[in-house]
Every structure is written in C-alpha cells, then in structure tokens.
Write an enzyme that holds these catalytic residues in place. Structure first.
Site, PDB file in Angstrom:
ATOM      1  N   ARG A   1       0.841  -1.194   0.000  1.00 28.00           N
ATOM      2  CA  ARG A   1       0.000   0.000   0.000  1.00 28.00           C
ATOM      3  C   ARG A   1       0.873   1.240   0.000  1.00 28.00           C
ATOM      4  NH1 ARG A   1      -5.146   1.463   2.332  1.00 28.00           N
ATOM      5  NH2 ARG A   1      -5.457   3.641   1.805  1.00 28.00           N
TER       6      ARG A   1
ATOM      7  N   ASP B   1     -10.120  -1.614   7.081  1.00 29.70           N
ATOM      8  CA  ASP B   1     -10.827  -0.589   7.857  1.00 29.70           C
ATOM      9  C   ASP B   1     -11.449  -1.201   9.103  1.00 29.70           C
ATOM     10  OD1 ASP B   1     -10.367   1.440   5.971  1.00 29.70           O
ATOM     11  OD2 ASP B   1     -12.199   0.954   4.863  1.00 29.70           O
TER      12      ASP B   1
ATOM     13  N   ASP C   1      -6.845  -2.414   1.590  1.00 26.67           N
ATOM     14  CA  ASP C   1      -7.415  -1.468   2.534  1.00 26.67           C
ATOM     15  C   ASP C   1      -8.015  -2.288   3.671  1.00 26.67           C
ATOM     16  OD1 ASP C   1      -8.207   1.044   3.361  1.00 26.67           O
ATOM     17  OD2 ASP C   1      -9.924   1.171   1.999  1.00 26.67           O
TER      18      ASP C   1
HETATM   19  N1  ROI Z   1     -15.181   0.887  -3.720  1.00 26.79           N
HETATM   20  C1  ROI Z   1     -15.417  -0.427  -3.525  1.00 26.79           C
HETATM   21  N2  ROI Z   1     -16.290  -1.052  -4.309  1.00 26.79           N
HETATM   22  N3  ROI Z   1     -14.795  -1.132  -2.545  1.00 26.79           N
HETATM   23  C2  ROI Z   1     -13.902  -0.524  -1.711  1.00 26.79           C
HETATM   24  O1  ROI Z   1     -13.348  -1.198  -0.825  1.00 26.79           O
HETATM   25  C3  ROI Z   1     -13.642   0.844  -1.880  1.00 26.79           C
HETATM   26  N4  ROI Z   1     -12.775   1.500  -1.074  1.00 26.79           N
HETATM   27  C4  ROI Z   1     -12.533   2.794  -1.198  1.00 26.79           C
HETATM   28  C5  ROI Z   1     -13.207   3.623  -2.241  1.00 26.79           C
HETATM   29  C6  ROI Z   1     -12.139   4.265  -3.113  1.00 26.79           C
HETATM   30  C7  ROI Z   1     -14.050   4.687  -1.553  1.00 26.79           C
HETATM   31  N5  ROI Z   1     -14.076   2.863  -3.101  1.00 26.79           N
HETATM   32  C8  ROI Z   1     -14.302   1.538  -2.917  1.00 26.79           C
HETATM   33  O2  ROI Z   1     -11.707   3.378  -0.357  1.00 26.79           O
END
Ligand code: ROI
Length: 161
Positions: free
Chosen positions: A85, A100, A98
């Site tokens: 990342r 979260d 990512d």
């Molecule tokens: N869109 C999708 N479909 N899945 C994600 O995990 C995701 N994560 C993000 C943004 C760029 C907002 N869009 C995303 O951070």
C-alpha cells in the site's frame, strides 16, 4: 484488557485483489492478542468514487482482540504497508489493500486517526452485505439495525465470488 469483538472491512482492486485478500486474512491471524473468528465470502464490487479504476474485491472479517483500537489500527496499517500500500494514494483512488475498522465492540471513537463506526459503512453495499453474512442481527452503537440498512442500500452489482 477485555476481549472486544471487532469487524474489519477488507478491500483491494490492484495486483490480484483476491490474492491480496487471502494474504491479508493470513496476516490477520498473526496479530498479537487477537483471534480471527470469521471471514465472509469474497465479493466483487463496483468502485465507489472515481469510476476509472478496476472493480474491487471486498470482504468482512470478525476478530476478537485484547488490543486497544489504536493499537489494532497500527497493526492493520502495518499489514497494508507489507502488501504494497502506498500511503500517498489519492483519496478514493485504487489500492492494493485497505483494512478498515468498521466496528470496535459498541464503542464510538472520534480521534484524529480513527473514526469508529466507519463513517461510510451505512451506505456501502460492499460492507453491509458481507457483514450480514457474519451476523444479520447486528445492531450499530447508535441503535441502527443492519437488517434495516440492507433494505435501503441496493446491491449495485455486488456479487459473491
Ligand atoms: N469501492 C469499492 N467497491 N470497494 C472498496 O473497498 C472501496 N474502497 C474505497 C473507495 C475508493 C471509496 N471505493 C471503494 O476506499
């Protein structure tokens, strides 16, 4: 510290996203003072935000941890970095991984690095549907029922892989 049930959102849309998520699940299992409880199916999802980026793969994992939310965040950021990342990522741009913190027990946290519940979770199909696989009866700290959110948020092309 007591055990806290935590939900983590996983997302990737670069560099073989399914493998990124599989690797991340393995990494979650090695976080200190933490146990992996459950992982949802992996889902394909349309990018939220800029559309000129690849589709995402998303999932949700449940953990129990004796770490504080701050210490857990540090561990998750370490895993993101280990999987390539780039922290300078444009806002809402593509990413290799990512992780979260969606929910941390029933805590409400508003500090500089951390907003829990995750600020976008109530409107993101790629969070709500995988979460429902783990616990359809989940209630958010503000009393909102997951099952009610599902009736207001369409699938928007979300598909189980
Ligand atoms: N869109 C999708 N479909 N899945 C994600 O995990 C995701 N994560 C993000 C943004 C760029 C907002 N869009 C995303 O951070």
């Amino acid at each position: 510290m007591a055990n806290t049930l935590v939900y983590i959102g996983l997302g990737a849309n670069l560099a073989q996203p399914v493998q990124q998520l599989e690797r991340a699940v393995v990494a979650l299992q090695s976080i200190k003072d933490t146990e992996l409880v459950q992982v949802s199916s992996f889902y394909g999802s349309k990018p939220m935000g800029p559309q000129d980026q690849p589709d995402y793969v998303n999932a949700v994992a449940a953990l129990t941890t004796r770490l504080s939310a701050d210490d857990l965040l540090t561990e998750l950021q370490q895993i993101e970095l280990e999987q390539g990342r780039q922290r300078k990522d444009e806002r809402w741009g593509p990413r290799t991984l990512d992780l979260d913190i969606l929910l941390f027990g029933d805590e409400v946290i508003q500090t500089e690095p951390l907003t829990v519940p995750h600020y976008g979770m109530k409107v993101r199909e790629f969070v709500l549907y995988p979460l429902a696989e783990l616990d359809l009866n989940l209630v958010l700290p503000d009393g909102t029922k997951l099952s009610e959110l599902l009736t207001t948020v369409p699938l928007n092309g979300l598909s189980r892989l």
